[in-house]
Motif scaffolding. Structure first.
Motif, PDB file in Angstrom:
ATOM      1  N   CYS A 128      -3.639  -0.976  -5.444  1.00 36.12           N
ATOM      2  CA  CYS A 128      -3.631  -2.230  -4.656  1.00 36.12           C
ATOM      3  C   CYS A 128      -4.984  -3.586  -4.382  1.00 36.12           C
ATOM      4  O   CYS A 128      -4.943  -3.811  -4.056  1.00 36.12           O
ATOM      5  N   HIS A 138      -8.922  -0.094  -4.344  1.00 33.50           N
ATOM      6  CA  HIS A 138      -7.938   1.159  -3.700  1.00 33.50           C
ATOM      7  C   HIS A 138      -8.673   2.251  -3.899  1.00 33.50           C
ATOM      8  O   HIS A 138      -8.152   3.275  -2.791  1.00 33.50           O
ATOM      9  N   CYS A 173      -3.097   6.091   0.225  1.00 36.10           N
ATOM     10  CA  CYS A 173      -3.318   5.009  -0.092  1.00 36.10           C
ATOM     11  C   CYS A 173      -2.772   5.679  -1.961  1.00 36.10           C
ATOM     12  O   CYS A 173      -3.279   5.514  -2.500  1.00 36.10           O
ATOM     13  N   HIS A 203       0.642  -1.077  -0.170  1.00 36.80           N
ATOM     14  CA  HIS A 203       0.387  -0.040   0.197  1.00 36.80           C
ATOM     15  C   HIS A 203       0.883   0.918  -0.313  1.00 36.80           C
ATOM     16  O   HIS A 203       2.081   1.303   0.400  1.00 36.80           O
TER      17      HIS A 203
END
Ligand code: CUA
Length: 168
Positions: free
Chosen positions: A145, A149, A141, A106
């Motif tokens: 991911c 996300h 973030c 992350h």
């Protein structure tokens, strides 16, 4: 102007930037590293990502006041949120963020601050900065991911510093 000198002038016009540009990059790196405090996360520690719940300090994520105005924020990144999702500190606080991931890579970026780290499972990312301006700061973030996300956002709230008359 003589042709010979014109050619020489062109040579210099190309050589100078090819020297000046790398020097400018180097100066920018030195300034950001030492004056602004921007740094890549160092290898400050390793941790078993599957055992975060039982490994200090990640067994107790959250904000701790170490001394007046001095905080430590332990944060776990996971699909697709931060634990804790919201932190609140008074203006002027100096905060050390200690972050690790439970699952995949992350990012941990606090807007309008130098805090910008990758959060790698198995590694501890740590950075310190001071928040002087009250307001709400989103924590993003910034490493892709997965499907959620774009929803992975936390918040840091910096409250106006208490004046001497109102604090105790
Ligand atoms: Cu977590 Cu993107």
């Amino acid at each position: 102007m003589n042709r010979k000198y014109l050619g020489y002038l062109f040579e210099v016009a190309w050589i100078l930037p090819s020297v000046a540009v790398p020097i400018a990059f180097l100066v920018a790196i030195v300034i950001t590293a030492f004056a602004v405090g921007i740094a890549v996360p160092g290898n400050v520690g390793r941790v078993d990502p599957k055992a975060l719940n039982t490994t200090a300090p990640f067994d107790q994520p959250g904000l701790r006041e170490l001394a007046p105005g001095r905080y430590e924020a332990v944060v776990i990144a996971q699909l697709f949120n931060f634990t804790p999702g919201e932190l609140e500190i008074p203006a002027g606080s100096r905060v050390t963020f200690i972050v690790s991931s439970r699952d995949v890579i992350h990012g941990f970026k606090i807007e309008k601050s130098p805090i910008n780290m990758m959060v790698v499972p198995g590694q501890i990312s740590r950075m310190t900065t001071t928040f002087d301006t009250p307001g709400e700061y989103y924590i993003y973030c910034h490493e892709y991911c997965g499907a959620g996300h774009h929803l992975m956002v936390g918040k840091l709230i910096v409250t106006p510093a208490q004046t001497a008359s109102t604090s105790r």
